[in-house]
Design a protein around this motif. Structure first.
Motif, PDB file in Angstrom:
ATOM      1  N   ALA A  83       0.831  -1.203   0.000  1.00  0.00           N
ATOM      2  CA  ALA A  83       0.000   0.000   0.000  1.00  0.00           C
ATOM      3  C   ALA A  83       0.866   1.253   0.000  1.00  0.00           C
ATOM      4  O   ALA A  83       0.581   2.220  -0.719  1.00  0.00           O
ATOM      5  N   MET A  84       1.932   1.244   0.806  1.00  0.00           N
ATOM      6  CA  MET A  84       2.863   2.371   0.794  1.00  0.00           C
ATOM      7  C   MET A  84       3.444   2.575  -0.594  1.00  0.00           C
ATOM      8  O   MET A  84       3.627   3.714  -1.056  1.00  0.00           O
ATOM      9  N   ALA A  85       3.751   1.479  -1.274  1.00  0.00           N
ATOM     10  CA  ALA A  85       4.321   1.573  -2.620  1.00  0.00           C
ATOM     11  C   ALA A  85       3.376   2.294  -3.566  1.00  0.00           C
ATOM     12  O   ALA A  85       3.805   3.106  -4.397  1.00  0.00           O
ATOM     13  N   MET A  86       2.072   2.016  -3.450  1.00  0.00           N
ATOM     14  CA  MET A  86       1.106   2.661  -4.335  1.00  0.00           C
ATOM     15  C   MET A  86       1.097   4.176  -4.121  1.00  0.00           C
ATOM     16  O   MET A  86       1.060   4.956  -5.079  1.00  0.00           O
ATOM     17  N   VAL A  87       1.135   4.599  -2.867  1.00  0.00           N
ATOM     18  CA  VAL A  87       1.135   6.038  -2.573  1.00  0.00           C
ATOM     19  C   VAL A  87       2.408   6.685  -3.097  1.00  0.00           C
ATOM     20  O   VAL A  87       2.376   7.779  -3.678  1.00  0.00           O
ATOM     21  N   MET A  88       3.539   6.013  -2.914  1.00  0.00           N
ATOM     22  CA  MET A  88       4.803   6.542  -3.438  1.00  0.00           C
ATOM     23  C   MET A  88       4.736   6.739  -4.950  1.00  0.00           C
ATOM     24  O   MET A  88       5.197   7.750  -5.488  1.00  0.00           O
ATOM     25  N   ILE A  89       4.180   5.762  -5.650  1.00  0.00           N
ATOM     26  CA  ILE A  89       4.058   5.843  -7.108  1.00  0.00           C
ATOM     27  C   ILE A  89       3.167   7.013  -7.511  1.00  0.00           C
ATOM     28  O   ILE A  89       3.480   7.761  -8.444  1.00  0.00           O
ATOM     29  N   LEU A  90       2.055   7.195  -6.803  1.00  0.00           N
ATOM     30  CA  LEU A  90       1.164   8.309  -7.121  1.00  0.00           C
ATOM     31  C   LEU A  90       1.842   9.647  -6.859  1.00  0.00           C
ATOM     32  O   LEU A  90       1.665  10.604  -7.636  1.00  0.00           O
ATOM     33  N   TYR A  91       2.609   9.749  -5.780  1.00  0.00           N
ATOM     34  CA  TYR A  91       3.351  10.984  -5.522  1.00  0.00           C
ATOM     35  C   TYR A  91       4.375  11.254  -6.624  1.00  0.00           C
ATOM     36  O   TYR A  91       4.533  12.384  -7.088  1.00  0.00           O
ATOM     37  N   LYS A  92       5.100  10.221  -7.025  1.00  0.00           N
ATOM     38  CA  LYS A  92       6.109  10.379  -8.071  1.00  0.00           C
ATOM     39  C   LYS A  92       5.469  10.876  -9.362  1.00  0.00           C
ATOM     40  O   LYS A  92       5.992  11.787 -10.024  1.00  0.00           O
ATOM     41  N   ALA A  93       4.335  10.306  -9.725  1.00  0.00           N
ATOM     42  CA  ALA A  93       3.639  10.741 -10.935  1.00  0.00           C
ATOM     43  C   ALA A  93       3.119  12.170 -10.801  1.00  0.00           C
ATOM     44  O   ALA A  93       3.111  12.921 -11.779  1.00  0.00           O
ATOM     45  N   THR A  94       2.700  12.544  -9.599  1.00  0.00           N
ATOM     46  CA  THR A  94       2.217  13.900  -9.377  1.00  0.00           C
ATOM     47  C   THR A  94       3.339  14.914  -9.546  1.00  0.00           C
ATOM     48  O   THR A  94       3.134  15.993 -10.128  1.00  0.00           O
ATOM     49  N   PHE A 127     -16.192   1.054  -8.851  1.00  0.00           N
ATOM     50  CA  PHE A 127     -16.620  -0.243  -8.327  1.00  0.00           C
ATOM     51  C   PHE A 127     -17.044  -1.219  -9.423  1.00  0.00           C
ATOM     52  O   PHE A 127     -17.781  -2.157  -9.164  1.00  0.00           O
ATOM     53  N   GLN A 128     -16.572  -0.994 -10.645  1.00  0.00           N
ATOM     54  CA  GLN A 128     -16.864  -1.894 -11.749  1.00  0.00           C
ATOM     55  C   GLN A 128     -15.570  -2.188 -12.504  1.00  0.00           C
ATOM     56  O   GLN A 128     -14.835  -1.264 -12.845  1.00  0.00           O
ATOM     57  N   GLN A 129     -15.326  -3.473 -12.794  1.00  0.00           N
ATOM     58  CA  GLN A 129     -14.079  -3.806 -13.477  1.00  0.00           C
ATOM     59  C   GLN A 129     -13.992  -3.170 -14.860  1.00  0.00           C
ATOM     60  O   GLN A 129     -12.905  -2.805 -15.303  1.00  0.00           O
ATOM     61  N   PHE A 130     -15.133  -2.997 -15.535  1.00  0.00           N
ATOM     62  CA  PHE A 130     -15.066  -2.418 -16.880  1.00  0.00           C
ATOM     63  C   PHE A 130     -14.633  -0.955 -16.852  1.00  0.00           C
ATOM     64  O   PHE A 130     -14.253  -0.397 -17.889  1.00  0.00           O
ATOM     65  N   GLU A 131     -14.689  -0.323 -15.670  1.00  0.00           N
ATOM     66  CA  GLU A 131     -14.252   1.071 -15.556  1.00  0.00           C
ATOM     67  C   GLU A 131     -12.744   1.186 -15.305  1.00  0.00           C
ATOM     68  O   GLU A 131     -12.200   2.290 -15.368  1.00  0.00           O
ATOM     69  N   MET A 132     -12.085   0.092 -15.003  1.00  0.00           N
ATOM     70  CA  MET A 132     -10.649   0.141 -14.706  1.00  0.00           C
ATOM     71  C   MET A 132      -9.860   0.571 -15.932  1.00  0.00           C
ATOM     72  O   MET A 132     -10.120   0.113 -17.048  1.00  0.00           O
ATOM     73  N   GLN A 133      -8.871   1.444 -15.701  1.00  0.00           N
ATOM     74  CA  GLN A 133      -8.024   1.936 -16.778  1.00  0.00           C
ATOM     75  C   GLN A 133      -6.564   1.854 -16.351  1.00  0.00           C
ATOM     76  O   GLN A 133      -6.255   1.909 -15.150  1.00  0.00           O
ATOM     77  N   PRO A 134      -5.644   1.747 -17.311  1.00  0.00           N
ATOM     78  CA  PRO A 134      -4.220   1.791 -16.968  1.00  0.00           C
ATOM     79  C   PRO A 134      -3.896   3.037 -16.158  1.00  0.00           C
ATOM     80  O   PRO A 134      -4.337   4.144 -16.480  1.00  0.00           O
ATOM     81  N   GLY A 135      -3.168   2.842 -15.088  1.00  0.00           N
ATOM     82  CA  GLY A 135      -2.868   3.927 -14.155  1.00  0.00           C
ATOM     83  C   GLY A 135      -3.715   3.877 -12.907  1.00  0.00           C
ATOM     84  O   GLY A 135      -3.429   4.595 -11.941  1.00  0.00           O
ATOM     85  N   TYR A 195      -8.437 -13.318  -5.837  1.00  0.00           N
ATOM     86  CA  TYR A 195      -9.152 -12.820  -7.011  1.00  0.00           C
ATOM     87  C   TYR A 195      -8.987 -11.317  -7.121  1.00  0.00           C
ATOM     88  O   TYR A 195      -8.691 -10.624  -6.137  1.00  0.00           O
ATOM     89  N   LEU A 196      -9.164 -10.802  -8.326  1.00  0.00           N
ATOM     90  CA  LEU A 196      -9.162  -9.359  -8.568  1.00  0.00           C
ATOM     91  C   LEU A 196     -10.517  -8.801  -8.172  1.00  0.00           C
ATOM     92  O   LEU A 196     -11.552  -9.241  -8.673  1.00  0.00           O
ATOM     93  N   THR A 197     -10.535  -7.822  -7.265  1.00  0.00           N
ATOM     94  CA  THR A 197     -11.796  -7.222  -6.837  1.00  0.00           C
ATOM     95  C   THR A 197     -12.310  -6.237  -7.882  1.00  0.00           C
ATOM     96  O   THR A 197     -11.632  -5.916  -8.863  1.00  0.00           O
ATOM     97  N   ASP A 198     -13.517  -5.744  -7.655  1.00  0.00           N
ATOM     98  CA  ASP A 198     -14.123  -4.765  -8.562  1.00  0.00           C
ATOM     99  C   ASP A 198     -13.697  -3.336  -8.250  1.00  0.00           C
ATOM    100  O   ASP A 198     -14.075  -2.413  -8.970  1.00  0.00           O
ATOM    101  N   GLU A 199     -12.947  -3.139  -7.182  1.00  0.00           N
ATOM    102  CA  GLU A 199     -12.604  -1.784  -6.736  1.00  0.00           C
ATOM    103  C   GLU A 199     -11.333  -1.271  -7.407  1.00  0.00           C
ATOM    104  O   GLU A 199     -10.385  -2.021  -7.607  1.00  0.00           O
ATOM    105  N   ALA A 200     -11.325   0.002  -7.709  1.00  0.00           N
ATOM    106  CA  ALA A 200     -10.130   0.650  -8.247  1.00  0.00           C
ATOM    107  C   ALA A 200     -10.085   2.091  -7.762  1.00  0.00           C
ATOM    108  O   ALA A 200     -11.128   2.710  -7.514  1.00  0.00           O
ATOM    109  N   LEU A 201      -8.889   2.613  -7.623  1.00  0.00           N
ATOM    110  CA  LEU A 201      -8.677   3.992  -7.178  1.00  0.00           C
ATOM    111  C   LEU A 201      -7.862   4.757  -8.208  1.00  0.00           C
ATOM    112  O   LEU A 201      -6.970   4.191  -8.856  1.00  0.00           O
ATOM    113  N   HIS A 202      -8.141   6.030  -8.316  1.00  0.00           N
ATOM    114  CA  HIS A 202      -7.262   6.920  -9.076  1.00  0.00           C
ATOM    115  C   HIS A 202      -7.379   8.324  -8.496  1.00  0.00           C
ATOM    116  O   HIS A 202      -8.397   8.680  -7.890  1.00  0.00           O
TER     117      HIS A 202
END
Length: 240
Positions: A83-94, A127-135, A195-202
């Motif tokens: 989880a920390m890694a994800m935040v670091m990646i988002l900060y780096k991209a920001t 909350f839908q897998q079809f909404e997931m996008q790269p990034g 399994y891959l959940t239906d949740e995604a964050l951006h």
């Protein structure tokens, strides 16, 4: 309907920042950082104070952008969980999206621990897998994980593209490979698969795009301060 692997829609800023998230994930994957639980985390003491709980607190007088960039430049000095890694990646991209000066102005007092992140990211959950996008940040849940290995109850990952995901500690893999890796951390004899959940964050790309255009306008209130979040999977709930 399947996962939306096509090119992300939205503004040029969003497309560029999503590309920056993917690039940051690739950089971390080869940067030499280690996976660890909070008990065994480590950081570069030049930029961060390691807290008793295994988090990283920005040292006084250090530029936030320099501290984040150091994680990607001196990876072997760092160990942390996914989880920390994800935040670091988002900060780096920001930083790449709005520039170091704007990042240093609005992303102050950084504290890296689990899903704690600066409120300026304004994370959005779908909350839908079809909404997931790269990034996007997605979550592979491992419901029958070995209780002696709580760090493997799931894997936060960056969606890199068609059936490619980066998870800290697992690397860049397909969904099937991610699930296979997590299944190795189950209770012996379990037949309950990860399994891959239906949740995604951006992040809120529209909001972040405004930060680079505000110049030296004074900050109002404590919008730039960290907010503490708990999470189930990648879903976040704020406690005020």
């Amino acid at each position: 309907m399947g996962i939306g692997y096509g090119s992300p829609g939205g503004s040029d800023f969003e497309r560029n920042m999503r590309a920056g998230i993917i690039a940051a994930a690739k950089s971390m994957s080869v940067g030499g950082t280690d996976f660890s639980d909070f008990k065994n985390s480590r950081c570069n003491p030049k930029y961060w104070n390691r807290t008793a709980g295994g988090g990283f607190e920005l040292k006084a007088g250090v530029r936030p952008s320099a501290a984040v960039n150091d994680i990607f430049e001196n990876g072997p000095l760092y160990a942390f969980e996914c989880a920390m890694a994800m935040v670091m990646i988002l900060y780096k991209a920001t930083i790449g999206a709005i520039g170091a000066e704007a990042f240093d102005r609005y992303f102050t007092d950084l504290y890296l621990w689990d899903w704690n992140y600066d409120s300026n990211l304004q994370m959005i959950t779908t909350f839908q897998q079809f909404e997931m996008q790269p990034g996007d940040v997605v979550y592979f849940r491992n419901p029958d994980h070995d209780p002696d290995l709580p760090e493997w109850q799931g894997e936060n990952a960056i969606m890199m593209g068609p059936d490619r995901y980066y998870g800290h500690g697992l690397g860049i893999k397909s969904a099937e490979e991610m699930i296979t890796s997590l299944n190795r951390k189950r209770v012996p004899g379990s037949r309950t698969s990860a399994y891959l959940t239906d949740e995604a964050l951006h992040p809120n790309f529209d909001y972040i795009s405004t930060l680079a255009m505000r110049g030296n306008l004074p900050k109002e209130g404590k919008d730039g301060q960290n907010a503490i979040f708990s999470r189930i999977g990648v879903r976040t709930y704020i406690y005020k």
